[in-house]
Design a protein around this motif. Structure first.
Motif, PDB file in Angstrom:
ATOM      1  N   TYR A  74     -11.713   4.197   5.039  1.00 58.68           N
ATOM      2  CA  TYR A  74     -11.579   2.840   4.516  1.00 58.68           C
ATOM      3  C   TYR A  74     -10.538   2.813   3.401  1.00 58.68           C
ATOM      4  O   TYR A  74     -10.293   3.815   2.735  1.00 58.68           O
TER       5      TYR A  74
ATOM      6  N   GLN B 167     -10.155   0.161   0.278  1.00 58.99           N
ATOM      7  CA  GLN B 167     -10.561  -1.030  -0.459  1.00 58.99           C
ATOM      8  C   GLN B 167      -9.378  -1.503  -1.288  1.00 58.99           C
ATOM      9  O   GLN B 167      -8.836  -0.738  -2.101  1.00 58.99           O
TER      10      GLN B 167
ATOM     11  N   ASP C 269      -8.217  -4.132  -4.039  1.00 57.83           N
ATOM     12  CA  ASP C 269      -8.676  -5.054  -5.074  1.00 57.83           C
ATOM     13  C   ASP C 269      -7.502  -5.551  -5.897  1.00 57.83           C
ATOM     14  O   ASP C 269      -6.453  -4.924  -5.957  1.00 57.83           O
TER      15      ASP C 269
ATOM     16  N   SER D  42     -10.410  -0.893   7.491  1.00 59.69           N
ATOM     17  CA  SER D  42     -11.153   0.184   8.149  1.00 59.69           C
ATOM     18  C   SER D  42     -10.237   0.929   9.104  1.00 59.69           C
ATOM     19  O   SER D  42      -9.303   0.348   9.669  1.00 59.69           O
TER      20      SER D  42
ATOM     21  N   THR E  77      -8.832   1.850  -3.328  1.00 56.47           N
ATOM     22  CA  THR E  77      -9.751   2.992  -3.273  1.00 56.47           C
ATOM     23  C   THR E  77      -9.906   3.437  -1.833  1.00 56.47           C
ATOM     24  O   THR E  77     -10.274   2.637  -0.968  1.00 56.47           O
TER      25      THR E  77
ATOM     26  N   SER F  79      -9.669  -9.531  -2.703  1.00 53.69           N
ATOM     27  CA  SER F  79      -9.950  -8.190  -2.192  1.00 53.69           C
ATOM     28  C   SER F  79     -10.049  -8.196  -0.670  1.00 53.69           C
ATOM     29  O   SER F  79     -10.379  -9.223  -0.065  1.00 53.69           O
TER      30      SER F  79
ATOM     31  N   SER G  62     -11.757   5.899   0.974  1.00 52.93           N
ATOM     32  CA  SER G  62     -13.043   6.575   1.179  1.00 52.93           C
ATOM     33  C   SER G  62     -13.193   6.896   2.652  1.00 52.93           C
ATOM     34  O   SER G  62     -12.404   6.442   3.488  1.00 52.93           O
TER      35      SER G  62
ATOM     36  N   ARG H 115     -11.158  -5.096   2.564  1.00 55.26           N
ATOM     37  CA  ARG H 115     -11.453  -3.719   2.907  1.00 55.26           C
ATOM     38  C   ARG H 115     -10.916  -3.438   4.301  1.00 55.26           C
ATOM     39  O   ARG H 115     -11.330  -4.089   5.268  1.00 55.26           O
TER      40      ARG H 115
END
Length: 125
Positions: free
Chosen positions: A79, A81, A83, A20, A68, A16, A70, A18
């Motif tokens: 962001y 994400q 995975d 930004s 995902t 994973s 967000s 994340r």
């Protein structure tokens, strides 16, 4: 509006990350933040979008259920994400913004009004 993506790196398959996206100014000054990616030798493809005011999200089928999107409006941040990453997810990932809305599909490259620089994601064992 200026956007700056960060958070890319090298990760093993199944891992994973994340990403930004820092938005200069008020994130609510744009209609939506979107993420695109471009793999070597391939066209840029839209992945996910989030409407900054309502928080409505939209995903490309290729990443639905694994990625995902967000946002944190108080921080002017968005962001992505990532995975269950796969080698085919290797690409440069870009955050971008739609200023007032979209005509056909929020994930189309032609809908983008502002592009940020990309961040490299490499998925390799």
């Amino acid at each position: 509006v200026q956007l700056q993506a960060s958070g890319g790196g090298v990760v093993h398959p199944g891992g994973s990350l994340r990403l930004s996206c820092q938005v200069s100014g008020n994130i609510l000054s744009v209609y939506a933040i979107v993420w695109h990616r471009q793999a070597p030798g391939k066209k840029r493809e839209g992945l996910a979008s989030i409407a900054t005011n309502l928080g409505t999200t939209y995903y490309a089928d290729a990443v639905k259920g694994r990625f995902t999107i967000s946002s944190d409006n108080a921080k002017n941040m968005a962001y992505l994400q990532l995975d269950r990453l796969r080698p085919e997810d290797t690409a440069v990932y870009y955050c971008a913004a739609l200023r007032l809305g979209y005509s056909v599909d929020p994930l189309l490259e032609d809908e983008v009004d502002y592009w940020g620089q990309g961040t490299q994601v490499t998925v390799s064992s």
